[in-house]
Motif scaffolding. Structure first.
Motif, short mmCIF file in Angstrom:
data_model
loop_
_atom_site.label_atom_id
_atom_site.label_comp_id
_atom_site.label_asym_id
_atom_site.label_seq_id
_atom_site.Cartn_x
_atom_site.Cartn_y
_atom_site.Cartn_z
N ALA A 1 28.59 30.50 19.51
CA ALA A 1 27.44 30.44 20.43
C ALA A 1 27.88 30.73 21.86
O ALA A 1 27.18 31.41 22.61
CB ALA A 1 26.75 29.08 20.34
N VAL A 2 29.07 30.23 22.24
CA VAL A 2 29.58 30.47 23.60
C VAL A 2 29.87 31.96 23.79
O VAL A 2 29.41 32.58 24.75
CB VAL A 2 30.85 29.64 23.87
N ALA A 3 30.62 32.52 22.84
CA ALA A 3 30.98 33.94 22.95
C ALA A 3 29.72 34.80 22.96
O ALA A 3 29.60 35.74 23.75
CB ALA A 3 31.91 34.35 21.81
N ALA A 4 28.78 34.47 22.07
CA ALA A 4 27.55 35.27 21.96
C ALA A 4 26.77 35.24 23.27
O ALA A 4 26.22 36.25 23.71
CB ALA A 4 26.69 34.75 20.80
N SER A 5 26.71 34.08 23.92
CA SER A 5 25.96 33.99 25.17
C SER A 5 26.63 34.80 26.28
O SER A 5 25.93 35.45 27.07
CB SER A 5 25.81 32.52 25.60
N TYR A 6 27.94 34.78 26.34
CA TYR A 6 28.63 35.65 27.29
C TYR A 6 28.31 37.12 26.98
O TYR A 6 28.10 37.93 27.88
CB TYR A 6 30.15 35.46 27.21
N MET A 7 28.32 37.46 25.70
CA MET A 7 28.05 38.84 25.31
C MET A 7 26.66 39.27 25.73
O MET A 7 26.46 40.37 26.26
CB MET A 7 28.20 39.02 23.79
N VAL A 8 25.67 38.41 25.48
CA VAL A 8 24.29 38.79 25.81
C VAL A 8 24.12 38.87 27.33
O VAL A 8 23.43 39.76 27.83
CB VAL A 8 23.28 37.81 25.15
N ALA A 9 24.79 37.97 28.06
CA ALA A 9 24.72 38.05 29.52
C ALA A 9 25.29 39.39 30.00
O ALA A 9 24.68 40.07 30.83
CB ALA A 9 25.48 36.88 30.16
N VAL B 1 23.67 36.34 18.99
CA VAL B 1 23.37 37.51 19.84
C VAL B 1 21.95 38.00 19.54
O VAL B 1 21.14 38.20 20.45
CB VAL B 1 24.41 38.64 19.63
N LEU B 2 21.64 38.14 18.25
CA LEU B 2 20.30 38.60 17.87
C LEU B 2 19.24 37.63 18.40
O LEU B 2 18.24 38.05 18.99
CB LEU B 2 20.20 38.69 16.34
N GLU B 3 19.45 36.34 18.19
CA GLU B 3 18.49 35.32 18.64
C GLU B 3 18.18 35.47 20.14
O GLU B 3 17.02 35.46 20.55
CB GLU B 3 19.09 33.93 18.38
N GLU B 4 19.22 35.61 20.93
CA GLU B 4 19.02 35.68 22.38
C GLU B 4 18.36 37.00 22.81
O GLU B 4 17.53 37.02 23.71
CB GLU B 4 20.35 35.45 23.11
#
Lengths: 273, 74
Positions: free
Chosen positions: A234-242, A87-90
């Motif tokens: 990574a999948v969950a984090a990308s959904y979260m950032v979206a 999440v931080l990275e994105e």
């Protein structure tokens, strides 16, 4: 973000140097010359319709105004492990201007299979400090403030100006604390949780008590037996950032929903409450 | 009456993904949980026809139940 005088000074520099696109090197030099922050210079450029090159591939999706909004935003990431690292990275790469990172733990070897911030080199390092270092390597426009503390023990000042919180925790008790805290501040929470091949994400709007509803008196979930493999965070984090970026850009619909994914069977379910 | 049971994640282990059961009138969600061998305490999300429901809910012909276990890792 800038005074009229600072704007005039930057306008003069941009005119003199005929700046049409803004590179990292140019931004850094102007920052050294003027003492202004990288973020302020990038913001000025965006106001003039000049896209900093680091965001060139994002603005088609976010728009110029959206990119400006992200640079002005202040969010908190609670938990800097499997979910929080990604999440931080994105968020840093997206150019979300101010990020408060919170984690009371240090890295250990069991983190190496999935946590982006964990490496052999920083075992024993504080997660809150490693987050600050990682962000500085990627985007000098973003200010990350790291807290090496549990969310329950954060100083009140840490919450100042936070408009969105990312729940990247691994403890149900701490998640319920966060839900209540964010509600008291009137701030939504982007929730994410994982276990094995499975994960869930959703927005906790102030007052909807989504986490209380799904966790009730539970102490832990299926992750206790299944652990957390390398790909699920990574999948969950990308959904979260979206979800988070949509919120920051003012494009979220307020609905009480949770999204559940299953990477073993490639399934995705929307659950409405 | 026919009721569809949809299980998610670890609830499928040793059971199934989706089945249609023929149940007597008046069957409650908790009776189905009982037959599945799932303790209501183990369920994080219980839906009937896609909406939040209670184990005491009396099922109707054509209903579908979805059950999800708790996920809490980060």
């Amino acid at each position: 973000m800038l005074t009229a005088e600072e704007k005039n000074r930057l306008a003069e520099i941009f005119r003199r140097e005929e700046i049409r696109e803004l590179t990292v090197a140019t931004t850094q030099r102007i920052s050294r010359e003027t003492g202004l922050s990288i973020r302020a210079i990038e913001y000025f450029a965006l106001e003039k319709g000049i896209v900093p090159r680091r965001y060139a591939r994002s603005v088609g999706t976010f728009t110029l105004d959206g990119q400006k909004k992200l640079l002005q935003s202040r969010v908190m990431v609670v938990g800097l492990g499997g979910l929080g690292g990604y999440v931080l990275e994105e968020l840093v790469r997206a150019g979300v201007g101010e990020i408060v990172g919170v984690d009371g733990d240090v890295f250990d070897e069991t983190n190496l299979n999935r946590q982006l911030l964990a490496g052999e080199r920083n075992l024993g390092g504080r997660k809150g400090e490693e987050a600050v270092k990682r962000a500085a390597e990627i985007n000098g426009a973003v200010k990350v403030t790291g807290f090496s503390a549990r969310v329950e023990h954060l100083p009140a000042a840490a919450w100042d100006g936070v408009e969105l919180v990312f729940d990247c925790l691994d403890s149900i008790q701490a998640r319920l604390f966060l839900e209540e805290k964010a509600e008291s501040l009137g701030v939504p929470v982007i929730h994410g949780a994982i276990g094995g091949w499975y994960g869930q994400v959703g927005i906790v709007w102030p007052g909807n008590r989504l986490l209380t509803k799904i966790y009730r008196e539970k102490k832990s979930g299926i992750e206790q037996a299944l652990g957390n493999p390398p790909f699920t965070p990574a999948v969950a984090a990308s959904y979260m950032v979206a979800l988070g970026i949509k919120y920051l850009l003012g494009q979220s619909e307020r609905e009480n929903a949770l999204y559940f994914f299953d990477l073993e069977n490639m399934e995705f379910e929307k659950i409405c409450f | 009456m026919k009721v569809e049971i949809r299980l998610f994640a670890t609830f499928r282990n040793g059971r199934f993904k989706k089945e249609v059961w023929d149940l007597p009138e008046g069957t409650k969600v908790k009776d189905v949980l009982d037959r599945l061998g799932i303790n209501p305490e183990e369920v994080a999300i219980l839906l009937v026809n896609g909406l939040d429901a209670d184990p005491e809910r009396v099922l109707q012909d054509g209903d579908y139940i979805s059950l999800f276990p708790p996920v809490g890792g980060g």
